[in-house]
Motif scaffolding. Structure first.
Motif, short mmCIF file in Angstrom:
data_model
loop_
_atom_site.label_atom_id
_atom_site.label_comp_id
_atom_site.label_asym_id
_atom_site.label_seq_id
_atom_site.Cartn_x
_atom_site.Cartn_y
_atom_site.Cartn_z
N LEU A 26 -30.19 9.77 -22.06
CA LEU A 26 -30.15 10.65 -20.90
C LEU A 26 -28.89 10.47 -20.07
N PHE A 27 -28.40 9.25 -19.95
CA PHE A 27 -27.27 8.98 -19.08
C PHE A 27 -25.95 8.79 -19.82
N SER A 28 -25.89 9.18 -21.07
CA SER A 28 -24.64 9.05 -21.81
C SER A 28 -23.75 10.26 -21.54
N SER A 30 -20.65 12.94 -22.61
CA SER A 30 -20.37 13.68 -23.85
C SER A 30 -19.24 13.05 -24.65
N SER A 31 -18.36 12.29 -24.01
CA SER A 31 -17.24 11.67 -24.74
C SER A 31 -17.70 10.48 -25.58
N THR A 32 -18.80 9.85 -25.22
CA THR A 32 -19.29 8.69 -25.98
C THR A 32 -20.66 8.98 -26.60
N PHE A 33 -20.88 10.24 -26.99
CA PHE A 33 -22.20 10.65 -27.45
C PHE A 33 -22.60 9.96 -28.75
N ILE A 34 -21.69 9.85 -29.71
CA ILE A 34 -22.02 9.24 -31.01
C ILE A 34 -22.38 7.76 -30.83
N GLY A 35 -21.62 7.04 -30.04
CA GLY A 35 -21.92 5.63 -29.78
C GLY A 35 -23.23 5.46 -29.05
N SER A 36 -23.52 6.38 -28.14
CA SER A 36 -24.79 6.32 -27.41
C SER A 36 -25.98 6.58 -28.32
N VAL A 37 -25.83 7.49 -29.24
CA VAL A 37 -26.91 7.79 -30.18
C VAL A 37 -27.16 6.59 -31.08
N VAL A 38 -26.10 5.96 -31.56
CA VAL A 38 -26.26 4.77 -32.41
C VAL A 38 -26.93 3.64 -31.64
N ALA A 39 -26.50 3.41 -30.40
CA ALA A 39 -27.11 2.37 -29.58
C ALA A 39 -28.57 2.68 -29.30
N ALA A 40 -28.88 3.93 -29.00
CA ALA A 40 -30.27 4.31 -28.73
C ALA A 40 -31.13 4.16 -29.97
N LEU A 41 -30.59 4.47 -31.15
CA LEU A 41 -31.36 4.30 -32.39
C LEU A 41 -31.65 2.83 -32.66
N VAL A 42 -30.67 1.98 -32.42
CA VAL A 42 -30.88 0.54 -32.67
C VAL A 42 -31.90 -0.02 -31.68
N VAL A 43 -31.70 0.25 -30.40
CA VAL A 43 -32.61 -0.28 -29.37
C VAL A 43 -34.01 0.32 -29.53
N GLY A 44 -34.08 1.61 -29.77
CA GLY A 44 -35.37 2.27 -29.96
C GLY A 44 -36.07 1.80 -31.23
#
Length: 69
Positions: A26-28, A30-44
């Motif tokens: 939610l708070f990522s 748009s410039s770091t969207f791919i990294g945020s998705v990867v981090a969210a997948l790992v943490v989730g």
């Protein structure tokens, strides 16, 4: 066999990690969207594993790491 307290703590941390993954998305920006998705997948994923492990009365991946410094 794990105690009931261990299972409850694992369940609480699992739900916390899932909520944290949602907040990362939610708070990522748009410039770091791919990294945020990867981090969210790992943490989730770790949170989901912890919840499922608590329900099945098994050790989660996080608990297998051991004590961290």
């Amino acid at each position: 066999m794990r105690s009931k307290a261990d299972r409850v703590v694992g369940l609480v941390f699992g739900v916390f990690f899932i909520v944290l993954a949602i907040l990362i998305l939610l708070f990522s920006s748009s410039s770091t969207f791919i990294g945020s998705v990867v981090a969210a997948l790992v943490v989730g994923g770790l949170g989901g594993d912890s919840v499922v492990s608590a329900i099945r009365n098994q050790r989660s991946l996080i608990s297998r790491i051991g004590p961290l410094p």
